[in-house]
Design a protein around this motif. Structure first.
Motif, short mmCIF file in Angstrom:
data_model
loop_
_atom_site.label_atom_id
_atom_site.label_comp_id
_atom_site.label_asym_id
_atom_site.label_seq_id
_atom_site.Cartn_x
_atom_site.Cartn_y
_atom_site.Cartn_z
N ASN A 97 -5.48 -5.75 5.04
CA ASN A 97 -4.64 -6.90 4.69
C ASN A 97 -5.13 -7.56 3.42
O ASN A 97 -6.33 -7.81 3.26
CB ASN A 97 -4.64 -7.91 5.84
N ASN A 98 -4.19 -7.87 2.53
CA ASN A 98 -4.56 -8.49 1.26
C ASN A 98 -5.14 -9.89 1.44
O ASN A 98 -5.88 -10.37 0.58
CB ASN A 98 -3.34 -8.56 0.34
N ASN A 99 -4.81 -10.55 2.55
CA ASN A 99 -5.30 -11.91 2.78
C ASN A 99 -6.64 -11.95 3.50
O ASN A 99 -7.09 -13.02 3.91
CB ASN A 99 -4.28 -12.71 3.58
N GLY A 100 -7.27 -10.77 3.67
CA GLY A 100 -8.55 -10.73 4.37
C GLY A 100 -8.40 -10.14 5.75
O GLY A 100 -7.34 -10.20 6.36
N ASP A 101 -9.47 -9.54 6.24
CA ASP A 101 -9.39 -8.86 7.54
C ASP A 101 -10.81 -8.57 8.01
O ASP A 101 -11.79 -8.93 7.36
CB ASP A 101 -8.60 -7.56 7.41
#
Length: 885
Positions: free
Chosen positions: A431-435
């Motif tokens: 995920n581009n928003n962090g994971d």
């Protein structure tokens, strides 16, 4: 890498009884020796009939027996099993009356004897049956219905507790006295071709006398204890049987194989023990040996027996694969590309080898990657295919790392070679928003787990220290010119700081009614809900000497003419976020109007990468104060007149209204889009949405063209009644009205109620409504008709709206309409002192005015109260809500 031989112990079962008990309590799960699908279609039978003695020597009533054999990989409970001869059915029980659970061990025999067997002076079979044979009998006085017939064949059927057939044999009559019918091949079927009469005396509890080779020595059990864990001392226990007729002298070996971690990937073989022994026909030997499994990964443990005259080599070996877990941290997730952008489209994860070599702790060992997996927080897992023989190399010379990717485009990177990359699907969703990511070894142990923050397009996240924190604070954005270094370590970074603005948004918060300056702070006096604008500042590098960061926040309304454009600016200062961490800045949105705004956040700092110091975004701040913009007049039935349909809106907001992207929705869900880019309407002003703008201006020449807007995909309004919902660009509902049958050429107007316009022109678009309350027939009674009733407000386009038709003395009056459930609890106020006219329906969508989230299916009671000049009147009735129809 030598193995510790440990201790060796061999024990014959028929000589040492205590050893037999020990062994049988630890029988392992073995592969199924027989998969029988003869009578059962839902499962394979484990327990089979192997011998039937129906014509014994001596007293026939006492010496008949049936022999069972467990072909399965584990011990089986036999409680509840039954045996039948076709006319009589008996439940199996222990011969000594013990009612506890009794088990038949894997690859062992049970003998079902007649209850009278133990009443004899001579127990015919005790000298033949091994002491550990499971002895059973039946609850009845005899096997079957009074014993097994000699001259006629009977069908012997074994059923499990679910009454499913496990095994069934129709034996052949005519066995010589003292001979049984035996199964020749235990892996064969139950047809006549696999059965023959035994030698005299039969073979209860031991190998059958028919079909046996002269020489056959076999390994039938191999157990490793304890369950797999980390490297250490384990125990191997195995059983050797002489399945032949003749005594044999044989040699046995226990061997270990391990995938050795050198660059050539050879297999290291260790001979742990070698021993000779002799077994008589039917004898069994248990052997126990310690194993020193001193490395992680896959071990293969094999037992072999060798005999030159063996007539069946298929059963001379047993082997098991034993995976030992790797130490936590022995492999690390070192680099992640979550948002590759358009230049390098592949997402990838880089692994680093940290598994120390035993002979040199400062170096590492190669690790075979078969069976490893990579999993994200949503459970999407990449399983490294067992057919892909790939390795994490040891750190010799220039360190190489292994890369897992979702696309073959990964090979376009200059740092990649074909030996250290694997492309497979499914691939975890980075995920581009962090994971979060989890690296799991073949035993299921999580070897490494990490968290990374929001990605920057085209730049990878790099772990600062492979042995350091695994959370977001332990990662930095790559400083490599290409945006990452898959396959090799990243070069040391500069010490200069790199900050970025990575996201913009808004939220409702508590605002200030009065603000008093006190240095750099504000003092709140009272408060109210107001939007706040937010920007997130991310620290993408290692710590620096900067202590505070200033951010310039600015915003302006979209849609103002250029000469009226104004930008609102505030500067906000925050402490420097921690390395690889983030913080937010915010400002109260107390200038301008609701609707679409252009929001800008800019870092006031010199840093390593100034290209990410500015972010501009368009935000839409919806209307939270309902009623300020509403539907005021509707032309649903223009009739023969030109001009088309139109809807008039009126705004009472004390600010501008940006109408681009607003929508009208009718009762069927059809939508009309208002598409007027960069257009702002001021407050206290009319706005007319026209089906055909040019035709409208011809029909209504006195209306200011500046307030008339053409719309895309006009949703036609029903002449017989419809609903209109006003939606802002986010889909939020601002106003909702319903109207009944309209007259051709006359609009419907809102005057604290919906009525037909009294204007001679047929309507009053762009100006105050024209309406004169009509009078009704004298003496008419106050009444209410509902249509349809029942109705189903479920949004399927069928019977979603209900019309309330009132008959009111003198033509009109103010009505309050309250809805109750059948228990008398108020669930909604549909009208509150609203002017209602005879013959003009009030349309209800099943939601407006409710005190509850929605109406459940069932009956409700309405109470309508009329206030007009003649006086006050009250009526009540029932309303039914139905489900989808």
């Amino acid at each position: 890498m030598g193995g510790d031989i440990g201790y060796f112990e061999a024990r014959r079962i028929n000589e040492t009884m205590t050893c037999r008990t020990d062994a049988m309590n630890q029988l392992p799960r073995l592969f199924a020796f027989l998969l029988l699908l003869f009578f059962r279609s839902d499962a394979f039978a484990d327990i089979i009939i192997t011998e039937i003695m129906y014509n014994p020597s001596g007293p026939e009533s006492a010496n008949e027996y049936i022999e069972l054999y467990n072909t399965g990989p584990e011990r089986m409970p036999l409680n509840g099993y039954t045996i039948s001869d076709g006319t009589g059915t008996d439940e199996l029980v222990r011969y000594n009356g013990d009612g506890s659970t009794f088990y038949l061990d894997a690859e062992d025999y049970a003998v079902i004897l007649d209850p009278d067997y133990w009443d004899q002076d001579s127990l015919w079979y005790d000298e033949v049956m091994p002491w550990y044979t499971l002895l059973l009998t039946v609850e009845d006085a005899a096997l079957g219905s009074g014993g097994l017939g000699n001259s006629n064949s009977e069908t012997i059927t074994l059923r499990n507790p679910s009454q499913l057939v496990e095994s069934s044999r129709t034996y052949q009559p005519g066995a010589p006295g003292g001979s049984s019918e035996e199964r020749i091949d235990l892996a064969g079927g139950e047809g006549d071709g696999n059965w023959a009469f035994s030698e005299a005396g039969g073979s209860p509890g031991i190998f059958n006398t028919v079909g046996l080779p002269d020489y056959d020595v076999a390994v039938d059990t191999l157990i490793i204890t304890p369950p797999p864990g980390e490297q250490g001392i384990y125990s191997a226990r195995f059983r050797v049987r002489n399945r032949g007729r003749m005594e044999c002298d044989y040699r046995m070996e226990l061997t270990l194989y391990h995938r050795y971690h050198d660059r050539y990937y050879t297999r290291d073989e260790r001979l742990v023990m070698s021993q000779r022994d002799t077994l008589s026909s039917g004898d069994t030997l248990w052997v126990e040996q310690n194993l020193d499994l001193d490395d992680s990964g896959k071990w293969s443990i094999a037992v072999n027996v060798f005999f030159s005259g063996d007539q069946n080599y298929d059963n001379n070996q047993r082997s098991v694969d034993y995976w030992l877990a790797y130490p936590e941290g022995s492999v690390r997730i070192a680099e992640i590309m979550a948002d590759p952008g358009t230049e390098h489209i592949a997402e990838w994860v880089e692994l680093a080898n940290r598994y120390p070599a035993a002979e040199n702790p400062d170096s590492t060992r190669n690790i075979e990657l078969k069976g490893w997996s990579l999993r994200d927080a949503q459970g999407i897992t990449m399983q490294i295919d067992s057919s892909s023989q790939r390795y994490l190399h040891s750190t010799y010379g220039t360190e190489r790392r292994f890369v897992l990717a979702n696309d073959e485009k990964i090979e376009e990177w200059d740092t990649i070679d074909s030996y250290s990359v694997l492309v497979q699907t499914p691939f975890p969703s980075l995920n581009n928003n962090g994971d979060s990511l989890y690296l799991v070894d073949p035993t299921g142990r999580v070897i490494d787990s990490i968290e990374y923050g929001p990605a920057i397009r085209g730049r990878s996240w790099v772990r600062d220290d492979l042995d350091g924190p695994a959370g977001v604070d332990g990662w930095s954005l790559s400083t490599a010119e290409a945006g990452g270094t898959p396959g090799i370590p990243e070069a040391p970074r500069d010490t200069m700081v790199d900050l970025s603005i990575d996201s913009l948004w808004w939220e409702m918060g508590r605002g200030y009614e009065a603000v008093a300056k006190q240095g750099d702070s504000r003092e709140m006096s009272g408060g109210y809900d107001v939007p706040f604008l937010y920007a997130r500042v991310r620290h993408n590098s290692i710590p620096s000497d900067i202590e505070r960061v200033q951010v310039r926040l600015s915003w302006s309304m979209i849609g103002l003419p250029p000469e009226e454009q104004s930008e609102h600016v505030e500067f906000v200062e925050i402490p420097l976020p921690p390395a690889n961490g983030s913080d937010t800045v915010s400002v109260e949105y107390w200038h301008g109007s609701f609707g679409a705004i252009r929001f800008t956040a800019e870092l006031q700092v010199e840093d390593q990468d100034e290209g990410n110091n500015l972010r501009v975004g368009e935000l839409y701040i919806p209307w939270y104060y309902g009623g300020g913009l509403r539907v005021n007049e509707v032309m649903a039935n223009p009739g023969a007149q030109s001009g088309g349909e139109w809807v008039e809106l009126i705004s009472s907001y004390h600010q501008g209204v940006n109408v681009d992207g607003w929508q009208l929705e009718d009762a069927a869900g059809n939508r009309t889009l208002i598409s007027q880019p960069d257009t702002l309407r001021l407050f206290d002003e009319y706005l007319v949405l026209a089906e055909e703008r040019d035709a409208f201006l011809v029909r209504w020449p006195d209306v200011d063209p500046a307030i008339v807007f053409a719309c895309e995909s006009w949703a036609k309004l029903n002449d017989s009644g419809d609903a209109i919902r006003l939606l802002d660009p986010t889909g939020s509902l601002l106003d909702s009205i319903g109207f009944g049958t309209s007259r051709p050429g006359q609009s419907l107007i809102s005057e604290s109620h919906w009525n037909i316009s009294s204007s001679e022109e047929g309507g009053s678009p762009g100006e105050a409504n024209n309406w004169t309350p009509p009078t009704g027939p004298e003496g008419s009674d106050f009444s209410l008709t509902l249509s349809p009733n029942p109705f189903s407000p479920d949004g399927d386009g069928y019977e979603d709206l209900m019309e309330f038709f009132f008959t009111i003395p003198d033509g009109g009056g103010r009505v309050t309409l309250i809805l109750f459930d059948v228990r008398g609890r108020e669930v909604g106020m549909l009208l509150e002192n609203k002017w209602v006219q005879t013959g003009v329906p009030y349309i209800w969508d099943g939601r407006r005015g409710l005190h509850v989230p929605r109406l459940k299916t069932g009956m409700y009671v309405y109470l309508a109260t009329l206030e007009n000049e003649p006086g006050r009147a009250t009526i009540k009735g029932t309303l039914v809500v139905a489900g989808s129809r």
